[in-house]
Design a protein around this motif. Structure first.
Motif, short mmCIF file in Angstrom:
data_model
loop_
_atom_site.label_atom_id
_atom_site.label_comp_id
_atom_site.label_asym_id
_atom_site.label_seq_id
_atom_site.Cartn_x
_atom_site.Cartn_y
_atom_site.Cartn_z
N PRO A 146 0.82 -1.22 0.00
CA PRO A 146 0.00 0.00 0.00
C PRO A 146 0.86 1.27 0.00
CG PRO A 146 -0.82 -1.58 1.61
CD PRO A 146 0.46 -2.15 1.08
N ASP A 147 2.10 1.18 0.54
CA ASP A 147 2.94 2.40 0.56
C ASP A 147 3.90 2.46 -0.63
OD1 ASP A 147 4.51 0.26 1.42
OD2 ASP A 147 5.72 1.51 2.76
N THR A 148 3.69 1.60 -1.64
CA THR A 148 4.55 1.66 -2.83
C THR A 148 4.17 2.90 -3.63
OG1 THR A 148 4.67 -0.76 -2.89
CG2 THR A 148 5.38 0.42 -4.87
N LYS A 149 5.16 3.77 -3.80
CA LYS A 149 4.88 5.05 -4.47
C LYS A 149 5.11 4.94 -5.98
CE LYS A 149 4.14 9.57 -3.99
NZ LYS A 149 5.18 10.55 -3.75
N ALA A 150 6.11 4.12 -6.37
CA ALA A 150 6.43 4.02 -7.81
C ALA A 150 6.94 2.65 -8.16
CB ALA A 150 7.49 5.06 -8.17
N VAL A 151 6.72 2.25 -9.41
CA VAL A 151 7.41 1.08 -9.94
C VAL A 151 8.27 1.57 -11.11
CG1 VAL A 151 5.49 -0.45 -9.32
CG2 VAL A 151 5.74 0.30 -11.67
N PHE A 152 9.41 0.90 -11.31
CA PHE A 152 10.34 1.31 -12.36
C PHE A 152 10.82 0.08 -13.10
CE2 PHE A 152 14.61 2.18 -13.99
CZ PHE A 152 14.38 3.34 -14.71
N PHE A 153 10.85 0.19 -14.42
CA PHE A 153 11.46 -0.90 -15.21
C PHE A 153 11.83 -0.41 -16.60
CE2 PHE A 153 6.82 -1.26 -15.56
CZ PHE A 153 6.59 -1.37 -16.92
N GLU A 154 12.77 -1.12 -17.22
CA GLU A 154 13.07 -0.90 -18.63
C GLU A 154 12.15 -1.84 -19.39
OE1 GLU A 154 17.31 -1.60 -19.09
OE2 GLU A 154 17.78 -0.03 -17.64
N SER A 155 11.34 -1.30 -20.30
CA SER A 155 10.34 -2.13 -20.96
C SER A 155 10.99 -3.24 -21.78
CB SER A 155 9.43 -1.28 -21.85
OG SER A 155 10.20 -0.54 -22.76
N MET A 156 12.22 -3.00 -22.23
CA MET A 156 13.06 -4.07 -22.82
C MET A 156 14.43 -3.83 -22.21
SD MET A 156 13.79 -4.87 -26.81
CE MET A 156 12.12 -4.93 -27.43
N SER A 157 14.95 -4.82 -21.48
CA SER A 157 16.08 -4.53 -20.61
C SER A 157 17.42 -4.55 -21.35
CB SER A 157 16.11 -5.53 -19.44
OG SER A 157 16.44 -6.81 -19.93
N ASN A 158 18.34 -3.77 -20.82
CA ASN A 158 19.68 -3.63 -21.35
C ASN A 158 20.62 -4.49 -20.52
OD1 ASN A 158 22.18 -2.72 -22.19
ND2 ASN A 158 21.85 -0.57 -21.70
N PRO A 159 21.31 -5.48 -21.04
CA PRO A 159 21.43 -5.88 -22.44
C PRO A 159 20.76 -7.23 -22.75
CG PRO A 159 23.35 -6.66 -21.25
CD PRO A 159 22.40 -6.09 -20.22
N THR A 160 19.98 -7.78 -21.80
CA THR A 160 19.48 -9.15 -22.05
C THR A 160 18.09 -9.15 -22.71
OG1 THR A 160 18.86 -9.17 -19.73
CG2 THR A 160 20.85 -10.38 -20.33
N LEU A 161 17.56 -7.95 -22.98
CA LEU A 161 16.37 -7.79 -23.82
C LEU A 161 15.15 -8.55 -23.28
CD1 LEU A 161 18.27 -8.14 -27.21
CD2 LEU A 161 17.77 -6.05 -25.95
N GLU A 162 15.00 -8.53 -21.94
CA GLU A 162 13.78 -9.08 -21.35
C GLU A 162 12.67 -8.07 -21.61
OE1 GLU A 162 14.43 -9.57 -17.18
OE2 GLU A 162 15.67 -11.35 -17.48
N VAL A 163 11.52 -8.56 -22.03
CA VAL A 163 10.41 -7.64 -22.32
C VAL A 163 9.44 -7.69 -21.14
CG1 VAL A 163 8.65 -6.99 -24.01
CG2 VAL A 163 10.68 -8.24 -24.76
N ILE A 164 9.08 -6.52 -20.64
CA ILE A 164 8.19 -6.46 -19.48
C ILE A 164 6.80 -6.04 -19.92
CG2 ILE A 164 7.82 -5.33 -17.24
CD1 ILE A 164 10.76 -5.66 -16.79
N ASP A 165 5.82 -6.71 -19.37
CA ASP A 165 4.43 -6.51 -19.77
C ASP A 165 3.90 -5.21 -19.13
OD1 ASP A 165 1.69 -6.63 -20.16
OD2 ASP A 165 1.62 -8.81 -20.00
N ILE A 166 3.92 -4.14 -19.89
CA ILE A 166 3.55 -2.82 -19.36
C ILE A 166 2.11 -2.82 -18.84
CG2 ILE A 166 3.18 -0.38 -19.97
CD1 ILE A 166 5.44 -0.67 -22.03
N GLU A 167 1.22 -3.42 -19.62
CA GLU A 167 -0.20 -3.40 -19.25
C GLU A 167 -0.44 -4.16 -17.93
OE1 GLU A 167 -2.38 -3.88 -22.83
OE2 GLU A 167 -4.24 -4.24 -21.75
#
Ligand SMILES: Cc1ncc(COP(=O)(O)O)c(C=O)c1O
Length: 396
Positions: A146-167
């Motif tokens: 409940p106290d999480t203010k923000a989430v952060f991610f690279e939508s495609m990560s550097n350099p292993t190119l993991e794709v994160i599901d934005i939706e």
């Protein structure tokens, strides 16, 4: 300005402001200050500057404003604040919104400097950060509070190119009231629909595909008008992370050709990935645009099927194999930018991710043999031949 234009039109005409000379190409207003007609006007502007009124280039400048409005229009964001580099944008967005006692959840697979901000800077000021495997929705669910203010991610990560599901991550984050901050560099503004998919704040290093020709540093924070003008601008105008007007002009001209460049580079990256997949000198080939990539379904829905302009090659023989490969290349240059017209090969373990411990690199899949290849605008057949020759040399 027509908001109904498609991205390619916005990238050419969005945000344009013409001076009394009606120039075709955007003017460079290389000025830090602006003259007031009288003392009353200066006072009024410091109380509330209008949309086309400027005070000082650390706060805003007409050329910089054109860049902010052009990229905001093509990303579908209400507003943007341009910064001196991509890292100034990441740092500015997070520091502007967070304070001691806040909690942040971040994907673990990050560019070295992004990781440094999350792990070493925010925590120094009393922000608690929980790292998760960004591809695992259960881990996001378990980490969000409940106290999480923000989430952060690279939508495609550097350099292993993991794709994160934005939706999916945005839905979970919004359920606890957290702001979703996405570093979208590898997805590029050309393929991105991040805001539509739920991101609240989108960040680009303009140094990459937006310039696209290796000339200038820059960055941008995109979001709602309230967030940009109410939260980001007060932080950045006082701490001094503004983009220079000259660099803003370079980025404006870069945006005009970005779609052509990035589409050609992504098409070439796919051809290269298809040609090299299964090569005997490779332990792994990572390219999200390949049908065989574990997250290709997400690439289809999130990025319209485009896997981006970067691929990663894990060369057999560890560091020795990787160095032999790099030293045998004749077209890609050994450097550390990406998104450039010139193909660029990077050895993350000894450069961009050198600061990490062996254990951290192993956890992120950054093996001693891993090479990040940013595919440029050269002929793809020439690139494939050069890469194949260097792969053969790496094993001899
Ligand atoms: C994912 C990501 N974010 C941010 C940056 C930082 O951008 P800049 O070099 O413009 O500060 C980079 C640079 O490599 C990057 O790859």
């Amino acid at each position: 300005m027509s908001k109904s234009w498609n991205k390619r039109t916005q990238a050419v005409h969005g945000g344009i402001r013409r001076s009394q000379y009606s120039e075709v190409s955007e003017a460079i207003f290389l000025t830090q200050g602006f003259v007031y007609d009288n003392a009353e006007q200066a006072e009024a502007r410091f109380i509330q500057a209008g949309d086309d009124e400027f005070i000082y280039a650390r706060y805003g400048n007409p050329t910089v404003r054109m860049f902010e409005e052009r990229i905001a229009a093509l990303e579908g964001a209400e507003d943007g604040f341009a910064t001196a580099s991509g890292m100034a944008a990441v740092n500015g967005a997070l520091c502007a919104m967070l304070q001691a006692g806040d909690h942040v959840v971040s994907a673990r697979a990050l560019f070295g400097s992004c990781l440094y901000i999350l792990e070493n800077i925010l925590t120094r000021y009393g922000v608690e950060v929980t790292f998760v495997d960004g591809t695992d929705l259960e881990q996001w669910k378990a980490a969000l509070r409940p106290d999480t203010k923000a989430v952060f991610f690279e939508s495609m990560s550097n350099p292993t190119l993991e794709v994160i599901d934005i939706e999916a991550v945005s839905e979970l984050a919004h359920a606890v009231g957290a702001t979703v901050v996405v570093d979208n560099v590898f997805s590029t503004p050309v393929f991105s629909r991040a805001i539509e998919q739920g991101a609240d704040v989108v960040i680009y290093s303009a140094t990459k595909h937006i310039d696209g020709q290796g000339r200038a540093l820059g960055g941008i924070i995109l979001g709602t008008r309230d967030f940009i003008r109410g939260t980001v601008e007060p932080y950045l105008k006082h701490t001094g992370g503004a983009l220079s007007p000259f660099n803003a002009w370079v980025m404006l001209k870069g945006l005009e050709t970005m779609s052509l460049r990035v589409n050609a580079q992504a098409d070439s990256a796919l051809k290269i990935a298809e040609a090299l997949e299964g090569h005997s000198a490779l332990e792994r080939l990572l390219y999200p645009g390949l049908k065989t990539h574990a997250q290709n379904a997400l690439v289809q829905s999130q990025l319209g099927g485009k896997g981006g302009t970067v691929l990663s090659l894990d060369i057999r023989g560890g560091k020795d194999g990787a160095f032999a490969f790099l030293n045998a290349l004749t077209i890609p240059v050994i450097s550390n930018n990406l998104g450039d017209a010139k193909s660029i090969a990077t050895h993350p373990a000894t450069t961009t991710h050198q600061r990490l411990s062996d254990d951290q690199r192993t956890a992120l899949g950054i093996t001693p043999g891993l090479i990040r290849l940013s595919v440029g605008l050269e002929d793809s057949e020439d690139l494939i031949a050069d890469l194949q020759a260097a792969l053969a040399a790496s094993q001899s």
